[in-house]
Design a protein around this motif. Structure first.
Motif, PDB file in Angstrom:
ATOM      1  N   GLU A   1      48.235  37.894  34.333  1.00  0.00           N
ATOM      2  CA  GLU A   1      48.635  38.389  35.550  1.00  0.00           C
ATOM      3  C   GLU A   1      47.153  38.627  36.509  1.00  0.00           C
ATOM      4  OE1 GLU A   1      51.891  38.580  36.361  1.00  0.00           O
ATOM      5  OE2 GLU A   1      51.335  39.276  38.477  1.00  0.00           O
ATOM      6  N   MET A   2      46.504  39.178  35.840  1.00  0.00           N
ATOM      7  CA  MET A   2      44.910  39.563  36.416  1.00  0.00           C
ATOM      8  C   MET A   2      44.448  38.292  37.190  1.00  0.00           C
ATOM      9  SD  MET A   2      44.358  42.635  36.167  1.00  0.00           S
ATOM     10  CE  MET A   2      45.433  43.910  35.651  1.00  0.00           C
ATOM     11  N   LYS A   3      44.656  37.149  36.411  1.00  0.00           N
ATOM     12  CA  LYS A   3      44.132  35.860  37.091  1.00  0.00           C
ATOM     13  C   LYS A   3      44.708  35.466  38.268  1.00  0.00           C
ATOM     14  CE  LYS A   3      42.890  33.853  32.692  1.00  0.00           C
ATOM     15  NZ  LYS A   3      43.270  33.446  31.373  1.00  0.00           N
ATOM     16  N   GLU A   4      45.687  36.242  38.854  1.00  0.00           N
ATOM     17  CA  GLU A   4      46.243  35.836  40.116  1.00  0.00           C
ATOM     18  C   GLU A   4      45.143  36.042  41.191  1.00  0.00           C
ATOM     19  OE1 GLU A   4      49.465  34.791  41.226  1.00  0.00           O
ATOM     20  OE2 GLU A   4      49.719  34.406  39.142  1.00  0.00           O
ATOM     21  N   VAL A   5      44.073  36.969  40.952  1.00  0.00           N
ATOM     22  CA  VAL A   5      43.138  37.401  41.839  1.00  0.00           C
ATOM     23  C   VAL A   5      41.953  36.310  42.037  1.00  0.00           C
ATOM     24  CG1 VAL A   5      43.434  39.956  41.331  1.00  0.00           C
ATOM     25  CG2 VAL A   5      41.586  38.678  40.416  1.00  0.00           C
ATOM     26  N   ILE A   6      42.170  35.410  41.175  1.00  0.00           N
ATOM     27  CA  ILE A   6      40.891  34.169  41.410  1.00  0.00           C
ATOM     28  C   ILE A   6      41.051  33.532  42.651  1.00  0.00           C
ATOM     29  CG2 ILE A   6      40.344  31.838  40.465  1.00  0.00           C
ATOM     30  CD1 ILE A   6      41.038  32.868  37.729  1.00  0.00           C
ATOM     31  N   GLY A   7      40.082  33.322  43.163  1.00  0.00           N
ATOM     32  CA  GLY A   7      40.319  32.792  44.681  1.00  0.00           C
ATOM     33  C   GLY A   7      40.130  33.746  45.818  1.00  0.00           C
ATOM     34  N   GLU A   8      40.470  34.864  45.462  1.00  0.00           N
ATOM     35  CA  GLU A   8      40.399  36.085  46.694  1.00  0.00           C
ATOM     36  C   GLU A   8      38.837  36.382  46.866  1.00  0.00           C
ATOM     37  OE1 GLU A   8      42.756  39.386  46.536  1.00  0.00           O
ATOM     38  OE2 GLU A   8      44.240  38.541  45.434  1.00  0.00           O
ATOM     39  N   THR A   9      38.850  36.468  48.394  1.00  0.00           N
ATOM     40  CA  THR A   9      37.299  37.258  48.605  1.00  0.00           C
ATOM     41  C   THR A   9      37.588  38.567  48.914  1.00  0.00           C
ATOM     42  OG1 THR A   9      37.084  35.169  49.810  1.00  0.00           O
ATOM     43  CG2 THR A   9      35.845  36.835  50.709  1.00  0.00           C
ATOM     44  N   VAL A  10      36.463  39.225  48.392  1.00  0.00           N
ATOM     45  CA  VAL A  10      36.596  40.831  48.329  1.00  0.00           C
ATOM     46  C   VAL A  10      35.069  41.308  48.774  1.00  0.00           C
ATOM     47  CG1 VAL A  10      38.178  41.051  46.758  1.00  0.00           C
ATOM     48  CG2 VAL A  10      35.857  40.586  46.024  1.00  0.00           C
ATOM     49  N   ILE A  11      35.212  42.669  49.506  1.00  0.00           N
ATOM     50  CA  ILE A  11      33.976  43.443  49.382  1.00  0.00           C
ATOM     51  C   ILE A  11      33.833  44.335  48.547  1.00  0.00           C
ATOM     52  CG2 ILE A  11      32.702  44.515  51.073  1.00  0.00           C
ATOM     53  CD1 ILE A  11      34.254  43.246  53.375  1.00  0.00           C
ATOM     54  N   VAL A  12      32.835  44.142  47.454  1.00  0.00           N
ATOM     55  CA  VAL A  12      32.531  45.238  46.602  1.00  0.00           C
ATOM     56  C   VAL A  12      31.393  45.989  46.536  1.00  0.00           C
ATOM     57  CG1 VAL A  12      33.872  43.875  44.884  1.00  0.00           C
ATOM     58  CG2 VAL A  12      31.569  43.361  45.074  1.00  0.00           C
ATOM     59  N   LYS A  13      31.553  47.141  46.175  1.00  0.00           N
ATOM     60  CA  LYS A  13      30.140  48.211  46.150  1.00  0.00           C
ATOM     61  C   LYS A  13      29.923  48.524  44.589  1.00  0.00           C
ATOM     62  CE  LYS A  13      31.174  50.133  50.818  1.00  0.00           C
ATOM     63  NZ  LYS A  13      31.641  51.495  51.359  1.00  0.00           N
ATOM     64  N   GLY A  14      28.766  48.463  44.442  1.00  0.00           N
ATOM     65  CA  GLY A  14      28.550  48.814  42.900  1.00  0.00           C
ATOM     66  C   GLY A  14      26.940  48.854  42.621  1.00  0.00           C
ATOM     67  N   ARG A  15      26.754  49.158  41.203  1.00  0.00           N
ATOM     68  CA  ARG A  15      25.278  49.066  40.922  1.00  0.00           C
ATOM     69  C   ARG A  15      25.176  47.855  39.951  1.00  0.00           C
ATOM     70  NH1 ARG A  15      23.313  54.107  38.142  1.00  0.00           N
ATOM     71  NH2 ARG A  15      21.591  52.702  37.667  1.00  0.00           N
ATOM     72  N   SER A  16      23.964  47.180  39.839  1.00  0.00           N
ATOM     73  CA  SER A  16      23.537  46.184  38.958  1.00  0.00           C
ATOM     74  C   SER A  16      22.890  46.887  37.775  1.00  0.00           C
ATOM     75  CB  SER A  16      22.669  45.258  39.585  1.00  0.00           C
ATOM     76  OG  SER A  16      22.273  44.443  38.766  1.00  0.00           O
ATOM     77  N   ILE A  17      23.490  46.541  36.428  1.00  0.00           N
ATOM     78  CA  ILE A  17      23.036  47.079  35.537  1.00  0.00           C
ATOM     79  C   ILE A  17      22.691  45.974  34.350  1.00  0.00           C
ATOM     80  CG2 ILE A  17      23.216  48.730  33.333  1.00  0.00           C
ATOM     81  CD1 ILE A  17      24.724  50.597  35.182  1.00  0.00           C
ATOM     82  N   GLY A  18      21.528  45.701  34.248  1.00  0.00           N
ATOM     83  CA  GLY A  18      21.100  44.493  33.211  1.00  0.00           C
ATOM     84  C   GLY A  18      21.690  43.337  34.048  1.00  0.00           C
TER      85      GLY A  18
ATOM     86  N   SER B   1      40.116  40.891  29.740  1.00  0.00           N
ATOM     87  CA  SER B   1      40.356  41.626  30.976  1.00  0.00           C
ATOM     88  C   SER B   1      41.954  42.051  30.886  1.00  0.00           C
ATOM     89  CB  SER B   1      40.189  40.672  32.452  1.00  0.00           C
ATOM     90  OG  SER B   1      38.709  40.238  32.759  1.00  0.00           O
ATOM     91  N   GLY B   2      42.004  42.895  31.692  1.00  0.00           N
ATOM     92  CA  GLY B   2      43.600  43.246  31.563  1.00  0.00           C
ATOM     93  C   GLY B   2      43.792  44.404  30.914  1.00  0.00           C
ATOM     94  N   LEU B   3      44.816  44.718  29.916  1.00  0.00           N
ATOM     95  CA  LEU B   3      44.970  45.837  29.339  1.00  0.00           C
ATOM     96  C   LEU B   3      43.946  45.978  27.937  1.00  0.00           C
ATOM     97  CD1 LEU B   3      46.767  48.518  29.024  1.00  0.00           C
ATOM     98  CD2 LEU B   3      48.551  47.237  27.795  1.00  0.00           C
ATOM     99  N   ILE B   4      43.089  46.650  27.859  1.00  0.00           N
ATOM    100  CA  ILE B   4      42.082  46.604  26.680  1.00  0.00           C
ATOM    101  C   ILE B   4      42.351  48.097  26.037  1.00  0.00           C
ATOM    102  CG2 ILE B   4      40.635  44.936  27.688  1.00  0.00           C
ATOM    103  CD1 ILE B   4      38.958  47.792  28.451  1.00  0.00           C
ATOM    104  N   MET B   5      41.983  48.235  24.784  1.00  0.00           N
ATOM    105  CA  MET B   5      42.019  49.363  24.051  1.00  0.00           C
ATOM    106  C   MET B   5      40.463  49.739  23.585  1.00  0.00           C
ATOM    107  SD  MET B   5      45.175  49.729  23.713  1.00  0.00           S
ATOM    108  CE  MET B   5      45.683  50.703  22.419  1.00  0.00           C
ATOM    109  N   ARG B   6      40.207  51.050  24.049  1.00  0.00           N
ATOM    110  CA  ARG B   6      38.811  51.669  23.615  1.00  0.00           C
ATOM    111  C   ARG B   6      38.635  52.602  22.677  1.00  0.00           C
ATOM    112  NH1 ARG B   6      35.478  50.088  27.975  1.00  0.00           N
ATOM    113  NH2 ARG B   6      36.401  49.580  29.900  1.00  0.00           N
ATOM    114  N   CYS B   7      37.584  52.572  21.977  1.00  0.00           N
ATOM    115  CA  CYS B   7      37.381  53.641  20.997  1.00  0.00           C
ATOM    116  C   CYS B   7      37.450  55.026  21.594  1.00  0.00           C
ATOM    117  CB  CYS B   7      36.224  53.387  20.098  1.00  0.00           C
ATOM    118  SG  CYS B   7      35.392  54.839  19.222  1.00  0.00           S
ATOM    119  N   PRO B   8      38.049  56.026  21.364  1.00  0.00           N
ATOM    120  CA  PRO B   8      37.968  57.362  22.262  1.00  0.00           C
ATOM    121  C   PRO B   8      36.425  57.888  21.893  1.00  0.00           C
ATOM    122  CG  PRO B   8      39.309  57.506  20.148  1.00  0.00           C
ATOM    123  CD  PRO B   8      39.003  56.091  20.204  1.00  0.00           C
TER     124      PRO B   8
END
Ligand SMILES: [Zn+2]
Length: 317
Positions: A269-286, A190-197
């Motif tokens: 730094e991203m781990k700061e969000v652990i414990g937060e309750t959120v409402i998310v919208k999205g699609r389940s794929i696999g 998670s966080g800053l990742i590098m992707r193949c263009p």
């Protein structure tokens, strides 16, 4: 013995209760008229008659369809449709994949034959069959499947494409899901990742598993585990959603990594969000829930609980 009689004998070993004259005629047509290889003629006849004599699923609601059924008849609306080229035994084949829905649920499909229908069309499918794909039944539309435009009333495309509030257990039963859950973990990478263009895969150093040495592009994401008390799911939060949740933009993340000479500071730094309750919208794929929108509940759970308690006290008084 001629080819047709030989083939008929083979077929006879595999199917029961069939009209011998009819099958013989069909074999004759395939072998002598269309010059189909004998083996192929045999297997296609067996497939056809097995479908009509065994495991016939008949007319079904989508939610009741299981893996490895044949003879399926359903009516549904095409919610999504994507042409694809896939490789089968070294040969490229054009197929159409998509999602069908009725009032009971949705199912993904692959059409191996000409599929002249569009998103929004209602179609009736007869003699479809299913395979298991990522723990879900996937409808196969093949040579012996009949498709026709249908008039039956099925929920509108708009209705399918608006998110439905569900529990995590029901997340793959709807096209777009809305879930309220707590982030209980932030996973590695998670966080800053590098992707193949070229292919968007996450690279290892400058190395893409598919394209070798590349000049990777930075991206921001969170892979998290969500828990709503009834179930858990792995969710992927893309850059925009990650920024909205953490307040950290891609350029800020790059700066953090540059200052620390280490990309993993962003993940921490991203781990700061652990414990937060959120409402998310999205699609389940696999097995993955792809989030495209996130918001915080109007009331934090603690405040909500206190509010309910206060109300109860009022009622008792
Ligand atoms: Zn690549």
């Amino acid at each position: 013995m001629n080819k047709v009689n030989k083939a008929l004998k083979e077929v006879d070993n595999s199917i029961e209760n069939y009209d011998e004259e009819k099958v013989k005629q069909e074999l004759n047509e395939l072998i002598n008229q269309y010059k189909v290889p004998v083996d192929q003629a045999i297997s296609s006849i067996i497939r056809k008659y097995q479908d009509s004599t065994t495991n016939r699923a008949g007319k079904k609601q989508i939610k009741n369809i299981e893996s490895d059924e044949s003879g399926i008849e359903i009516t549904g609306r095409i919610i999504r449709k994507t042409p694809r080229t896939i490789e089968v035994e070294g040969e490229e084949r054009d197929v159409v994949s998509g999602t069908l829905g009725d009032e009971s649920g949705i199912i993904n499909f692959t059409a191996w034959i000409d599929f002249p229908y569009e998103e929004g069309d209602v179609i009736q499918i007869r003699n479809g069959y299913t395979r298991e794909w990522q723990n879900q039944p996937e409808l196969q539309i093949g040579d012996y499947t009949d498709i026709a435009q249908a008039e039956e009333s099925v929920p509108s495309l708009e209705k399918f494409k608006s998110p439905k509030k569900v529990t995590i257990q029901e997340i793959d039963k709807v096209y777009l899901a809305k879930v309220e859950a707590t982030i209980i973990d932030v996973l590695e990478r998670s966080g800053l990742i590098m992707r193949c263009p070229e292919c968007n895969r996450v690279t290892k150093g400058n190395e893409c598993q598919e394209h070798g040495e590349v000049e990777p592009e930075p991206d921001l994401r969170i892979k998290a585990i969500l828990d709503d008390g009834l179930g858990t799911v792995q969710a992927t939060l893309p850059q925009e959603v990650t920024q909205k949740l953490t307040g950290i933009s891609l350029s800020e993340a790059k700066e953090m990594a540059r200052d620390a000479l280490d990309r993993s500071v962003v993940e921490e730094e991203m781990k700061e969000v652990i414990g937060e309750t959120v409402i998310v919208k999205g699609r389940s794929i696999g097995n993955n829930f792809l989030v495209n929108e996130i918001e915080k509940p109007q009331w934090a759970p603690k405040e909500k609980a206190k509010q309910i308690l206060d109300k109860l006290k009022e009622m008792e008084a």
